[in-house]
Scaffold this motif. Structure first.
Motif, PDB file in Angstrom:
ATOM      1  N   UNK A  72       0.848  -1.194   0.000  1.00 43.66           N
ATOM      2  CA  UNK A  72       0.000   0.000   0.000  1.00 43.66           C
ATOM      3  C   UNK A  72       0.880   1.238   0.000  1.00 43.66           C
ATOM      4  N   UNK A  73       0.572   2.170  -0.870  1.00 44.73           N
ATOM      5  CA  UNK A  73       1.301   3.435  -0.904  1.00 44.73           C
ATOM      6  C   UNK A  73       0.619   4.425   0.034  1.00 44.73           C
ATOM      7  N   UNK A  74       1.285   5.531   0.259  1.00 43.26           N
ATOM      8  CA  UNK A  74       0.673   6.589   1.068  1.00 43.26           C
ATOM      9  C   UNK A  74      -0.617   7.083   0.429  1.00 43.26           C
ATOM     10  N   UNK A  75      -0.645   7.167  -0.894  1.00 43.98           N
ATOM     11  CA  UNK A  75      -1.869   7.640  -1.552  1.00 43.98           C
ATOM     12  C   UNK A  75      -3.001   6.624  -1.416  1.00 43.98           C
ATOM     13  N   UNK A  76      -2.676   5.327  -1.354  1.00 45.23           N
ATOM     14  CA  UNK A  76      -3.710   4.308  -1.124  1.00 45.23           C
ATOM     15  C   UNK A  76      -4.327   4.485   0.263  1.00 45.23           C
ATOM     16  N   UNK A  77      -3.476   4.714   1.241  1.00 45.79           N
ATOM     17  CA  UNK A  77      -3.952   4.918   2.616  1.00 45.79           C
ATOM     18  C   UNK A  77      -4.716   6.234   2.708  1.00 45.79           C
ATOM     19  N   UNK A  78      -4.208   7.271   2.047  1.00 50.46           N
ATOM     20  CA  UNK A  78      -4.913   8.558   2.020  1.00 50.46           C
ATOM     21  C   UNK A  78      -6.318   8.409   1.438  1.00 50.46           C
ATOM     22  N   UNK A  79      -6.457   7.560   0.431  1.00 51.12           N
ATOM     23  CA  UNK A  79      -7.772   7.341  -0.182  1.00 51.12           C
ATOM     24  C   UNK A  79      -8.739   6.748   0.837  1.00 51.12           C
ATOM     25  N   UNK A  80      -8.260   5.802   1.647  1.00 49.64           N
ATOM     26  CA  UNK A  80      -9.145   5.208   2.658  1.00 49.64           C
ATOM     27  C   UNK A  80      -9.508   6.221   3.737  1.00 49.64           C
ATOM     28  N   UNK A  81      -8.563   7.047   4.113  1.00 48.52           N
ATOM     29  CA  UNK A  81      -8.838   8.088   5.113  1.00 48.52           C
ATOM     30  C   UNK A  81      -9.834   9.101   4.552  1.00 48.52           C
ATOM     31  N   UNK A  82      -9.726   9.409   3.267  1.00 47.31           N
ATOM     32  CA  UNK A  82     -10.695  10.324   2.640  1.00 47.31           C
ATOM     33  C   UNK A  82     -12.108   9.755   2.703  1.00 47.31           C
ATOM     34  N   UNK A  83     -12.226   8.458   2.495  1.00 48.29           N
ATOM     35  CA  UNK A  83     -13.536   7.809   2.635  1.00 48.29           C
ATOM     36  C   UNK A  83     -14.082   8.042   4.042  1.00 48.29           C
ATOM     37  N   UNK A  84     -13.250   7.802   5.038  1.00 48.44           N
ATOM     38  CA  UNK A  84     -13.689   7.931   6.431  1.00 48.44           C
ATOM     39  C   UNK A  84     -14.037   9.379   6.760  1.00 48.44           C
ATOM     40  N   UNK A  85     -13.241  10.314   6.286  1.00 43.15           N
ATOM     41  CA  UNK A  85     -13.543  11.735   6.507  1.00 43.15           C
ATOM     42  C   UNK A  85     -14.886  12.087   5.874  1.00 43.15           C
ATOM     43  N   UNK A  86     -15.135  11.586   4.681  1.00 44.92           N
ATOM     44  CA  UNK A  86     -16.418  11.829   4.021  1.00 44.92           C
ATOM     45  C   UNK A  86     -17.588  11.267   4.826  1.00 44.92           C
TER      46      UNK A  86
END
Length: 161
Positions: A72-86
């Motif tokens: 997993x890259x940082x951008x992959x993890x960032x994508x999951x965090x964006x889901x949670x923030x949403x």
């Protein structure tokens, strides 16, 4: 690729997101659909990538990804965090606050800030036998074996007097 939670290996990465409140029945279907859609499309260009989720106690969103077969890259993890923030914004809940504690009281899951949790222990409203959720676990194996455990067997035991 979305797979059944059981198909994810034991050493896979896990993230636990506890909600500051129980989700209402009319919210659950939409939340699950958003999470499943995200997982289905997460790293969709990598056919070796496997991920899953669970939605437990109408309060916890559990994401898991096999990061051994596919890093997993940082951008992959960032994508999951964006889901949670949403989800936080849409449903007006806290999902990323790590300074809160979740535990069982009878059939109910309670969500308290650490200060209130310590007071409950001090006042003997909770005991070492109270089941706590360790939302800081990081692997599927830890999730399956150490997520729901008595306070006295968790790192929270330091707060028992």
């Amino acid at each position: 690729m979305f797979v059944d939670f059981k198909e994810i290996p034991e050493d896979a990465k896990v993230w636990v997101y506890p909600s500051s409140r129980k989700f209402y029945p009319n919210e659950i279907e939409a939340i699950e659909e958003k999470v499943k859609t995200f997982v289905e499309n997460w790293k969709s260009d990598d056919e070796n990538f496997k991920a899953s989720y669970q939605f437990l106690y109408n309060r916890f969103i559990i994401l898991t990804a096999d990061d051994v077969a596919t890093e997993l890259s940082n951008s992959d993890i960032d994508a999951s965090v964006s889901l949670i923030i949403g989800l936080q914004e849409t449903y007006e809940v806290a999902l990323l606050d790590r300074m809160n504690v979740c535990f069982k009281q009878g059939e109910h899951v309670q969500y308290k800030d650490l200060k209130d949790f310590k007071k409950l222990l001090k006042n003997k409203a909770l005991t070492g036998k109270t089941i706590i959720f360790d939302n800081l676990i990081t692997t599927k194996q830890d999730f399956e074996n150490f997520w729901e455990i008595p306070i006295e067997e968790s790192w929270y035991n330091r707060f028992i007097k």
